[in-house]
Design a protein around this motif. Structure first.
Motif, PDB file in Angstrom:
ATOM      1  N   ARG A   9       0.814  -1.211   0.000  1.00 37.96           N
ATOM      2  CA  ARG A   9       0.000   0.000   0.000  1.00 37.96           C
ATOM      3  C   ARG A   9       0.853   1.268   0.000  1.00 37.96           C
ATOM      4  O   ARG A   9       0.450   2.297  -0.560  1.00 37.96           O
ATOM      5  CB  ARG A   9      -0.935   0.005   1.204  1.00 37.96           C
ATOM      6  N   SER A  10       2.018   1.217   0.635  1.00 33.87           N
ATOM      7  CA  SER A  10       2.873   2.411   0.733  1.00 33.87           C
ATOM      8  C   SER A  10       3.832   2.555  -0.439  1.00 33.87           C
ATOM      9  O   SER A  10       4.342   3.644  -0.700  1.00 33.87           O
ATOM     10  CB  SER A  10       3.677   2.371   2.031  1.00 33.87           C
ATOM     11  N   GLY A  11       4.096   1.439  -1.136  1.00 36.79           N
ATOM     12  CA  GLY A  11       5.091   1.482  -2.207  1.00 36.79           C
ATOM     13  C   GLY A  11       6.513   1.449  -1.692  1.00 36.79           C
ATOM     14  O   GLY A  11       7.457   1.690  -2.443  1.00 36.79           O
ATOM     15  N   VAL A  12       6.692   1.148  -0.400  1.00 35.09           N
ATOM     16  CA  VAL A  12       8.011   1.062   0.222  1.00 35.09           C
ATOM     17  C   VAL A  12       8.326  -0.412   0.449  1.00 35.09           C
ATOM     18  O   VAL A  12       7.487  -1.158   0.966  1.00 35.09           O
ATOM     19  CB  VAL A  12       8.051   1.825   1.566  1.00 35.09           C
ATOM     20  N   SER A  13       9.519  -0.839   0.057  1.00 31.37           N
ATOM     21  CA  SER A  13       9.868  -2.248   0.179  1.00 31.37           C
ATOM     22  C   SER A  13       9.882  -2.686   1.634  1.00 31.37           C
ATOM     23  O   SER A  13      10.097  -1.881   2.549  1.00 31.37           O
ATOM     24  CB  SER A  13      11.238  -2.520  -0.449  1.00 31.37           C
ATOM     25  N   ALA A  14       9.661  -3.976   1.856  1.00 38.53           N
ATOM     26  CA  ALA A  14       9.640  -4.518   3.221  1.00 38.53           C
ATOM     27  C   ALA A  14      10.984  -4.313   3.907  1.00 38.53           C
ATOM     28  O   ALA A  14      11.039  -4.002   5.096  1.00 38.53           O
ATOM     29  CB  ALA A  14       9.282  -6.003   3.176  1.00 38.53           C
ATOM     30  N   SER A  15      12.067  -4.468   3.152  1.00 37.84           N
ATOM     31  CA  SER A  15      13.394  -4.283   3.760  1.00 37.84           C
ATOM     32  C   SER A  15      13.602  -2.839   4.194  1.00 37.84           C
ATOM     33  O   SER A  15      14.202  -2.581   5.247  1.00 37.84           O
ATOM     34  CB  SER A  15      14.483  -4.704   2.774  1.00 37.84           C
ATOM     35  N   ARG A  45       0.480   6.396   6.973  1.00 34.01           N
ATOM     36  CA  ARG A  45       0.651   7.845   6.858  1.00 34.01           C
ATOM     37  C   ARG A  45       2.093   8.256   7.166  1.00 34.01           C
ATOM     38  O   ARG A  45       2.690   9.063   6.465  1.00 34.01           O
ATOM     39  CB  ARG A  45      -0.310   8.553   7.812  1.00 34.01           C
ATOM     40  N   ARG A  46       2.670   7.668   8.219  1.00 36.86           N
ATOM     41  CA  ARG A  46       4.031   7.999   8.589  1.00 36.86           C
ATOM     42  C   ARG A  46       5.019   7.571   7.500  1.00 36.86           C
ATOM     43  O   ARG A  46       5.981   8.276   7.192  1.00 36.86           O
ATOM     44  CB  ARG A  46       4.384   7.343   9.917  1.00 36.86           C
ATOM     45  N   LEU A  47       4.780   6.411   6.896  1.00 35.50           N
ATOM     46  CA  LEU A  47       5.648   5.948   5.817  1.00 35.50           C
ATOM     47  C   LEU A  47       5.643   6.925   4.640  1.00 35.50           C
ATOM     48  O   LEU A  47       6.675   7.188   4.028  1.00 35.50           O
ATOM     49  CB  LEU A  47       5.206   4.565   5.342  1.00 35.50           C
ATOM     50  N   ARG A  48       4.476   7.446   4.327  1.00 30.92           N
ATOM     51  CA  ARG A  48       4.383   8.401   3.222  1.00 30.92           C
ATOM     52  C   ARG A  48       5.163   9.673   3.540  1.00 30.92           C
ATOM     53  O   ARG A  48       5.803  10.259   2.661  1.00 30.92           O
ATOM     54  CB  ARG A  48       2.918   8.705   2.924  1.00 30.92           C
ATOM     55  N   LEU A  49       5.105  10.102   4.806  1.00 27.25           N
ATOM     56  CA  LEU A  49       5.873  11.273   5.216  1.00 27.25           C
ATOM     57  C   LEU A  49       7.366  11.000   5.098  1.00 27.25           C
ATOM     58  O   LEU A  49       8.110  11.801   4.508  1.00 27.25           O
ATOM     59  CB  LEU A  49       5.538  11.647   6.660  1.00 27.25           C
ATOM     60  N   VAL A  50       7.819   9.890   5.652  1.00 27.62           N
ATOM     61  CA  VAL A  50       9.244   9.570   5.624  1.00 27.62           C
ATOM     62  C   VAL A  50       9.740   9.427   4.190  1.00 27.62           C
ATOM     63  O   VAL A  50      10.821   9.890   3.833  1.00 27.62           O
ATOM     64  CB  VAL A  50       9.520   8.287   6.439  1.00 27.62           C
ATOM     65  N   ARG A  51       8.919   8.790   3.366  1.00 27.74           N
ATOM     66  CA  ARG A  51       9.305   8.628   1.959  1.00 27.74           C
ATOM     67  C   ARG A  51       9.426   9.978   1.270  1.00 27.74           C
ATOM     68  O   ARG A  51      10.350  10.213   0.483  1.00 27.74           O
ATOM     69  CB  ARG A  51       8.257   7.764   1.248  1.00 27.74           C
ATOM     70  N   ALA A  52       8.479  10.879   1.549  1.00 26.12           N
ATOM     71  CA  ALA A  52       8.548  12.210   0.958  1.00 26.12           C
ATOM     72  C   ALA A  52       9.806  12.948   1.405  1.00 26.12           C
ATOM     73  O   ALA A  52      10.486  13.599   0.605  1.00 26.12           O
ATOM     74  CB  ALA A  52       7.303  13.018   1.333  1.00 26.12           C
ATOM     75  N   LEU A  53      10.142  12.824   2.683  1.00 24.03           N
ATOM     76  CA  LEU A  53      11.322  13.502   3.211  1.00 24.03           C
ATOM     77  C   LEU A  53      12.607  12.966   2.588  1.00 24.03           C
ATOM     78  O   LEU A  53      13.447  13.724   2.106  1.00 24.03           O
ATOM     79  CB  LEU A  53      11.383  13.335   4.729  1.00 24.03           C
ATOM     80  N   ILE A  54      12.752  11.646   2.612  1.00 24.35           N
ATOM     81  CA  ILE A  54      14.025  11.037   2.229  1.00 24.35           C
ATOM     82  C   ILE A  54      14.172  10.897   0.723  1.00 24.35           C
ATOM     83  O   ILE A  54      15.209  11.263   0.148  1.00 24.35           O
ATOM     84  CB  ILE A  54      14.176   9.663   2.921  1.00 24.35           C
TER      85      ILE A  54
END
Length: 219
Positions: A9-15, A45-54
């Motif tokens: 759902r976040s598009g961020v890999s499990a690793s 929601r937090r993952l989306r924030l972190v992804r946007a930042l990094i």
């Protein structure tokens, strides 16, 4: 949701999610077995924030951790939490205090703040204020117009943008969500604003200096 669904759902890999958990960028999930945890919408929601930042804002992991910590610091009032998160973001270089141009720039900026009635900025050690002084000092050195009158139009536009930004932030239902949104919008909208400004320059240049063609004339 399990880790696999959170990743999908976040598009961020499990690793990467596991790395964010180890680094304290993401709060632990609810433990359901010795080897599995469940995650909720707040994790997404937090993952989306972190992804946007990094990934988009190119913010270092250590800085992203500061932003997350500020968002979670309930000992601060809402305004202070927003400010702490904004201060943690990367900023440009500060002014060279032994430079004559810096003194001129600082006086122009102080007069600008008076004109805009931005009283909360007085005696503020905000990195953004230091970057503004340094930027105006560079204009002073190169001889470009940067007195208070020239800066005022930019300040007024910035004030309008701040209203739009905070209106969008207040659409979030929780205090933590509002702080996260404020940071994400800052990171994501700055390139939008830069691009729009450059496109507007092209449009205004064409209006002022372009060759007018009257397609309705018959010669």
């Amino acid at each position: 949701m399990r880790l696999a669904e959170l990743s999908e759902r976040s598009g961020v890999s499990a690793s990467t999610i596991k790395y964010y958990l180890r680094e304290g960028l993401l709060q632990p999930g609810h433990r359901v077995t010795a080897t599995q945890a469940a995650y909720g919408e707040e994790h997404l929601r937090r993952l989306r924030l972190v992804r946007a930042l990094i990934q988009i804002g190119k913010v270092p992991v250590a800085v992203a951790r500061e932003v997350v910590a500020a968002a979670e610091d309930s000992s601060l009032d809402h305004h202070m939490r927003l400010g702490a998160a904004a201060r943690a973001l990367p900023h440009g270089p500060g002014p060279a205090e032994d430079d004559e141009a810096t003194g001129i720039a600082r006086r122009s900026v102080e007069a600008l703040l008076e004109q805009l009635d931005w009283r909360c900025m007085h005696d503020d050690a905000s990195p953004a204020l230091g970057t503004l002084v340094a930027s105006v000092a560079a204009l002073v050195r190169l001889g470009y117009p940067c007195d208070t009158a020239h800066l005022l139009s930019y300040g007024r536009i910035a004030a309008e943008l701040a209203v739009a930004d905070l209106d969008a932030v207040e659409e979030q239902p929780t205090a933590a969500g509002q702080i996260e949104a404020a940071v994400a919008l800052t990171v994501l909208y700055e390139p939008v604003l830069l691009s729009l400004r450059r496109l507007a320059h092209v449009q205004e240049s064409a209006r002022r200096f372009g060759v007018a063609t009257d397609f309705g004339s018959s010669g």
